[in-house]
Design a protein around this motif. Structure first.
Motif, PDB file in Angstrom:
ATOM      1  N   SER A 226       0.841  -1.187   0.000  1.00  9.32           N
ATOM      2  CA  SER A 226       0.000   0.000   0.000  1.00  9.32           C
ATOM      3  C   SER A 226       0.880   1.242   0.000  1.00  9.32           C
ATOM      4  CB  SER A 226      -0.914   0.017   1.231  1.00  9.32           C
ATOM      5  OG  SER A 226      -1.440   1.305   1.471  1.00  9.32           O
ATOM      6  N   ASN A 227       0.631   2.166  -0.946  1.00 13.91           N
ATOM      7  CA  ASN A 227       1.397   3.408  -0.996  1.00 13.91           C
ATOM      8  C   ASN A 227       1.233   4.220   0.285  1.00 13.91           C
ATOM      9  OD1 ASN A 227       2.447   3.114  -3.641  1.00 13.91           O
ATOM     10  ND2 ASN A 227       0.490   3.758  -4.503  1.00 13.91           N
ATOM     11  N   GLU A 228      -0.022   4.343   0.733  1.00 16.54           N
ATOM     12  CA  GLU A 228      -0.297   5.174   1.899  1.00 16.54           C
ATOM     13  C   GLU A 228       0.366   4.602   3.150  1.00 16.54           C
ATOM     14  OE1 GLU A 228      -2.464   4.233  -0.356  1.00 16.54           O
ATOM     15  OE2 GLU A 228      -2.827   6.183  -1.291  1.00 16.54           O
ATOM     16  N   ALA A 229       0.348   3.269   3.289  1.00 16.73           N
ATOM     17  CA  ALA A 229       0.987   2.648   4.441  1.00 16.73           C
ATOM     18  C   ALA A 229       2.502   2.839   4.398  1.00 16.73           C
ATOM     19  CB  ALA A 229       0.643   1.165   4.500  1.00 16.73           C
ATOM     20  N   VAL A 230       3.082   2.773   3.201  1.00  8.29           N
ATOM     21  CA  VAL A 230       4.523   3.032   3.059  1.00  8.29           C
ATOM     22  C   VAL A 230       4.853   4.434   3.543  1.00  8.29           C
ATOM     23  CG1 VAL A 230       6.379   3.403   1.393  1.00  8.29           C
ATOM     24  CG2 VAL A 230       4.932   1.378   1.200  1.00  8.29           C
ATOM     25  N   LEU A 231       4.093   5.419   3.095  1.00  5.76           N
ATOM     26  CA  LEU A 231       4.369   6.803   3.474  1.00  5.76           C
ATOM     27  C   LEU A 231       4.160   7.032   4.970  1.00  5.76           C
ATOM     28  CD1 LEU A 231       2.840   8.810   0.499  1.00  5.76           C
ATOM     29  CD2 LEU A 231       5.242   8.385   0.985  1.00  5.76           C
ATOM     30  N   SER A 232       3.126   6.446   5.531  1.00  7.30           N
ATOM     31  CA  SER A 232       2.882   6.609   6.965  1.00  7.30           C
ATOM     32  C   SER A 232       4.034   6.036   7.781  1.00  7.30           C
ATOM     33  CB  SER A 232       1.566   5.927   7.363  1.00  7.30           C
ATOM     34  OG  SER A 232       0.468   6.557   6.753  1.00  7.30           O
ATOM     35  N   ALA A 233       4.547   4.886   7.348  1.00 14.87           N
ATOM     36  CA  ALA A 233       5.666   4.273   8.054  1.00 14.87           C
ATOM     37  C   ALA A 233       6.924   5.109   7.911  1.00 14.87           C
ATOM     38  CB  ALA A 233       5.910   2.860   7.517  1.00 14.87           C
ATOM     39  N   VAL A 234       7.150   5.668   6.729  1.00 11.93           N
ATOM     40  CA  VAL A 234       8.318   6.523   6.517  1.00 11.93           C
ATOM     41  C   VAL A 234       8.225   7.776   7.385  1.00 11.93           C
ATOM     42  CG1 VAL A 234       9.434   8.041   4.834  1.00 11.93           C
ATOM     43  CG2 VAL A 234       8.871   5.688   4.213  1.00 11.93           C
ATOM     44  N   ALA A 235       7.056   8.388   7.436  1.00  7.42           N
ATOM     45  CA  ALA A 235       6.887   9.616   8.212  1.00  7.42           C
ATOM     46  C   ALA A 235       7.078   9.377   9.701  1.00  7.42           C
ATOM     47  CB  ALA A 235       5.502  10.212   7.957  1.00  7.42           C
ATOM     48  N   ALA A 236       6.784   8.163  10.152  1.00  8.46           N
ATOM     49  CA  ALA A 236       6.821   7.875  11.585  1.00  8.46           C
ATOM     50  C   ALA A 236       8.184   7.430  12.081  1.00  8.46           C
ATOM     51  CB  ALA A 236       5.804   6.777  11.901  1.00  8.46           C
ATOM     52  N   GLY A 237       9.132   7.170  11.177  1.00  5.35           N
ATOM     53  CA  GLY A 237      10.407   6.625  11.631  1.00  5.35           C
ATOM     54  C   GLY A 237      11.586   7.134  10.838  1.00  5.35           C
ATOM     55  N   SER A 238      12.636   6.313  10.810  1.00  5.45           N
ATOM     56  CA  SER A 238      13.892   6.727  10.176  1.00  5.45           C
ATOM     57  C   SER A 238      14.126   6.006   8.851  1.00  5.45           C
ATOM     58  CB  SER A 238      15.061   6.433  11.123  1.00  5.45           C
ATOM     59  OG  SER A 238      15.091   5.045  11.453  1.00  5.45           O
ATOM     60  N   CYS A 239      13.124   5.322   8.332  1.00  6.44           N
ATOM     61  CA  CYS A 239      13.281   4.576   7.087  1.00  6.44           C
ATOM     62  C   CYS A 239      13.087   5.493   5.878  1.00  6.44           C
ATOM     63  CB  CYS A 239      12.287   3.425   7.026  1.00  6.44           C
ATOM     64  SG  CYS A 239      12.530   2.169   8.289  1.00  6.44           S
ATOM     65  N   VAL A 240      13.523   5.007   4.729  1.00 10.34           N
ATOM     66  CA  VAL A 240      13.330   5.711   3.469  1.00 10.34           C
ATOM     67  C   VAL A 240      12.603   4.788   2.499  1.00 10.34           C
ATOM     68  CG1 VAL A 240      15.376   7.130   3.797  1.00 10.34           C
ATOM     69  CG2 VAL A 240      15.559   4.982   2.529  1.00 10.34           C
TER      70      VAL A 240
END
Length: 298
Positions: A226-240
């Motif tokens: 899911s695109n939205e889930a990817v972005l939410s996870a990126v915004a919440a942590g240190s991943c890219v």
């Protein structure tokens, strides 16, 4: 024997339950029972065995299922042909689209289709690129919309728009202010990726190859469909991650960086058709909308 009786028979056969079939058909249980009783009475064949309060297909019922399905399918085809003969395009249009296309590009085209041809009934299923191609090849979708290349050789693919992937990270991430990036920078990050089979994933893998890398060289923290889930996870942590530029601005707290250190990862949006299947007026209407508007990047 009527088509309604056949539809009711198949609903009960598929669910093995009168009440659940009635709910699916938006009918009363008594009406469903009466239709089954009438069908059995007309044919003088017991299509179901009543076991206590339950119901199950008899041997005759099992043998009849495939024939009933074929009759219903032919009736559907007859309706499609009649709809296609009408002066105005109408009937059902089954679309299957990959996530980015379905969420950020296709809706505006569907609105234009509805404004011009309000009698076309559109159903849209969302999956990844591989699933879309399989559906069009199998005939369960009239048109498919994908974000990259497909492996189904028997399909016709036509480009209708272009899309660019960008590197995304939180606004406070160390790479947000980096002047340029190298393979070592990629290896040093925790990545969140789209799943295998998605257009985003395949284009990202092509970009990695330009960097002299493969997914196996990266620290992959998560794979998310899911695109939205990817972005939410990126915004919440240190991943890219790397996603469509159309998607990147949909979540707050995200920094997006266009690729300038290698060739930009640009991909095609394409429509898939099956060259051997009949094109209804509804399909032609949708393709006409794409001819008018689809080649524009917006």
């Amino acid at each position: 024997m009527t088509l309604d009786q056949l539809r009711i028979f198949l609903a009960v056969a598929e669910r093995g339950h009168m009440t659940r079939a009635a709910e699916a058909l938006h009918m009363s249980q008594s009406a469903v029972s009466a239709a089954i009783a009438a069908l059995e009475g007309q044919s003088r064949v017991a299509l179901f065995n009543r076991v206590g309060r339950g119901i199950e297909l008899s041997a005759a019922g099992e043998a009849f299922v495939s024939t009933a399905r074929a009759v219903i399918a032919q009736a559907g085809l007859a309706r499609t042909v009649l709809d296609d003969l009408a002066n105005e395009p109408r009937g059902r249009l089954r679309l299957y689209a990959s996530q980015t296309v379905a969420s950020y590009w296709l809706p505006a085209r569907l609105i234009r289709l509805h404004e011009r041809f309000p009698h076309i009934e559109v159903s849209l299923t969302i999956g990844n690129t591989a699933q879309v191609a399989s559906a069009v090849a199998a005939g369960s979708a009239d048109l498919g919309f994908v974000e990259g290349d497909v492996s189904e050789e028997n399909l016709k693919r036509r480009v209708v728009a272009r899309d660019e992937l960008v590197l995304v990270m939180s606004e406070t991430h160390a790479l947000a202010g980096a002047t340029t990036l190298e393979a070592a920078d990629y290896r040093g990050q925790a990545w969140i990726l789209r799943e295998k089979g998605s257009g985003t994933r395949s284009e990202f893998e092509a970009h990695l190859a330009q960097m002299g890398l493969a997914v196996a060289d990266l620290d992959v923290a998560l794979e998310i469909p899911s695109n939205e889930a990817v972005l939410s996870a990126v915004a919440a942590g240190s991943c890219v991650s790397m996603v469509s530029s159309r998607v990147a601005g949909s979540v707050r707290g995200i920094c997006q960086r266009p690729v300038v250190w290698r060739d930009p990862p640009v991909r095609d949006f394409a429509v898939l058709t099956h060259p051997e299947r009949h094109r209804t007026r509804a399909i032609e209407a949708m393709l006409g909308i794409l001819d008018l508007n689809g080649r524009q990047a917006g």
